[in-house]
Design an enzyme around this catalytic site. Structure first.
Site, mmCIF file in Angstrom:
data_model
loop_
_atom_site.group_PDB
_atom_site.id
_atom_site.type_symbol
_atom_site.label_atom_id
_atom_site.label_comp_id
_atom_site.label_asym_id
_atom_site.label_seq_id
_atom_site.Cartn_x
_atom_site.Cartn_y
_atom_site.Cartn_z
ATOM 1 N N LEU A 121 0.913 -1.240 -0.034
ATOM 2 C CA LEU A 121 -0.061 0.058 -0.003
ATOM 3 C C LEU A 121 0.896 1.238 0.123
ATOM 4 O O LEU A 121 1.752 1.268 0.697
ATOM 5 C CB LEU A 121 -0.861 0.201 1.296
ATOM 6 C CG LEU A 121 -2.027 -0.812 1.448
ATOM 7 C CD1 LEU A 121 -2.792 -0.842 2.698
ATOM 8 C CD2 LEU A 121 -2.974 -0.714 0.279
ATOM 9 N N ASP A 122 0.545 2.238 -0.813
ATOM 10 C CA ASP A 122 1.439 3.502 -0.959
ATOM 11 C C ASP A 122 1.309 4.078 0.596
ATOM 12 O O ASP A 122 0.457 3.867 1.281
ATOM 13 C CB ASP A 122 0.797 4.448 -2.019
ATOM 14 C CG ASP A 122 1.288 4.091 -3.321
ATOM 15 O OD1 ASP A 122 2.163 3.040 -3.463
ATOM 16 O OD2 ASP A 122 0.511 4.460 -4.205
ATOM 17 N N PRO A 123 2.095 4.818 0.694
ATOM 18 C CA PRO A 123 2.396 5.436 2.310
ATOM 19 C C PRO A 123 0.938 6.198 2.436
ATOM 20 O O PRO A 123 0.448 6.208 3.607
ATOM 21 C CB PRO A 123 3.571 6.537 2.050
ATOM 22 C CG PRO A 123 4.494 6.017 1.222
ATOM 23 C CD PRO A 123 3.463 5.255 0.127
ATOM 24 N N LYS A 124 0.479 6.998 1.684
ATOM 25 C CA LYS A 124 -0.833 7.905 2.037
ATOM 26 C C LYS A 124 -2.059 6.804 2.195
ATOM 27 O O LYS A 124 -3.174 7.348 2.450
ATOM 28 C CB LYS A 124 -1.123 8.874 0.995
ATOM 29 C CG LYS A 124 -0.250 9.709 0.836
ATOM 30 C CD LYS A 124 -0.635 10.708 -0.291
ATOM 31 C CE LYS A 124 0.636 12.148 -0.229
ATOM 32 N NZ LYS A 124 0.090 13.174 -1.360
ATOM 33 N N VAL A 125 -1.997 5.588 1.673
ATOM 34 C CA VAL A 125 -3.279 4.769 1.672
ATOM 35 C C VAL A 125 -3.370 3.942 2.977
ATOM 36 O O VAL A 125 -2.285 3.731 3.558
ATOM 37 C CB VAL A 125 -2.946 3.700 0.506
ATOM 38 C CG1 VAL A 125 -4.194 2.968 0.280
ATOM 39 C CG2 VAL A 125 -3.014 4.568 -1.043
#
EC number: 5.4.99.25
Length: 334
Positions: free
Chosen positions: A81-85
């Protein structure tokens, strides 16, 4: 089941019938450990956490924190998962680490907030988004860690939850490796106004969902403390799922006690060892080999169809690729 319900299914939701090959086979209760009855130390060693990843850190950082919290040497996550997700991030522990491979064919679900760059009538938004169900072609985003080749991905369903002016909240079920940011970009182009992803949360990764098994990093800190300091293991036991949870969606083959040790030592599964199996197995399918106590023995590639396994009396049924069962849980009976 209504058509709409069928349409909103991930591959992990497929219900599989069972074929019985040997009606007389039994399992010895003295051998092995049923998934939910393992001593807490083994429960951790062969466990998977359904983690609610917070926005901010990378998936790799979160796994490193879990290793520190639980004092582990190994752990691995199922699908970055991307950092912001935020949202569902399955993390497999210690001896179960390689089980995350099993999640690849399971499909994933997200809830996304799309912001349109211009005004669009609601009925047009609904019609255009419906067109994105099915096979789509994507190129990974510039910020992605993988090579930017065009590739085909499947969108299983798109369900609009709310439209508020230029903001569209929707749920989407997709094949692993589908980029929601790219999907939203292309929806924006199709609508003629452009769009970007304002927010994203993963709500499912195969059999792992936003349910009572979902835990936070704070939960893990508390539960580990309760066990280590107070001897209370029930909370940690609830926070960590048996590794078998990660293969719930796979086609399965259940084997005789007498065949378990051979497979645990790396032997391929032959037809005489089979007790029962799921309908619909095709050659080349990833399958889970299970004991009659529903313990995961190994993952492998089917070398026969379900029908062939039922009809034949000999031959290699599964090419074993990854073994999870310890060699000493079942005795050598060959």
């Amino acid at each position: 089941m209504a058509r709409d319900e069928v349409r909103r299914m991930l591959p992990a939701d497929i219900k599989r019938e069972v074929l019985i090959k040997d009606e007389n086979a039994e399992t010895n209760p003295k051998w092995g450990f049923p998934p939910y009855e393992r001593p807490i130390e083994l429960h951790i060693q062969y466990g998977v956490i359904n983690l609610d990843k917070p926005p901010g850190p990378t998936s790799h950082e979160v796994v490193a924190w879990i290793k520190r919290i639980l004092n582990l040497e190994k752990a691995g996550h199922g699908g970055t998962l991307d950092p912001k997700v935020s949202g569902v991030l399955p993390v497999a522990l210690e001896k179960a680490t390689r089980v995350v491979q099993a999640l690849l064919p399971a499909g994933k679900e997200y809830v996304a907030l799309m912001h349109l760059h211009g005004d669009v009538p609601e009925n047009k938004i609904i019609d255009v988004m419906k067109e994105f169900e099915g096979e789509i072609i994507q190129r990974p985003p510039l910020r992605s860690a993988v090579k930017r080749r065009l590739r085909t991905r499947k969108v299983y369903y798109i369900e609009i939850l709310e439209i508020d002016g230029r903001d569209v909240l929707f749920k989407v079920g997709v094949e692993a490796g589908t980029y929601i940011r790219s999907l939203i970009h292309h929806i924006g182009l199709a609508l003629g106004v452009g769009a970007h992803m304002a927010e994203l949360r993963r709500t499912r990764s195969g059999p792992f969902k936003e349910d009572e098994t979902l835990v936070t990093l704070h939960d893990l800190v508390d539960y580990y403390h309760f066990w280590k300091e107070d001897g209370i293991e029930k909370y940690l036991r609830r926070a960590i799922q048996p590794m078998e949870k990660a293969v719930e969606h796979l086609p399965k083959i259940w084997i005789k006690d007498s065949a378990v040790a051979a497979v645990a030592h790396g032997a391929n599964l032959t037809v005489p060892g089979i007790v029962k199996l799921n309908v619909g197995i095709k050659r080349g399918d990833l399958v889970a080999i299970m004991t009659l106590k529903d313990e995961l023995v190994a993952l492998g590639k089917a070398m026969m169809t379900s029908q062939e396994m039922m009809q034949r009396s000999k031959g290699i049924a599964v090419d074993v690729e990854k073994v999870f069962m310890p060699r000493d849980w079942y005795p050598k009976l060959w």
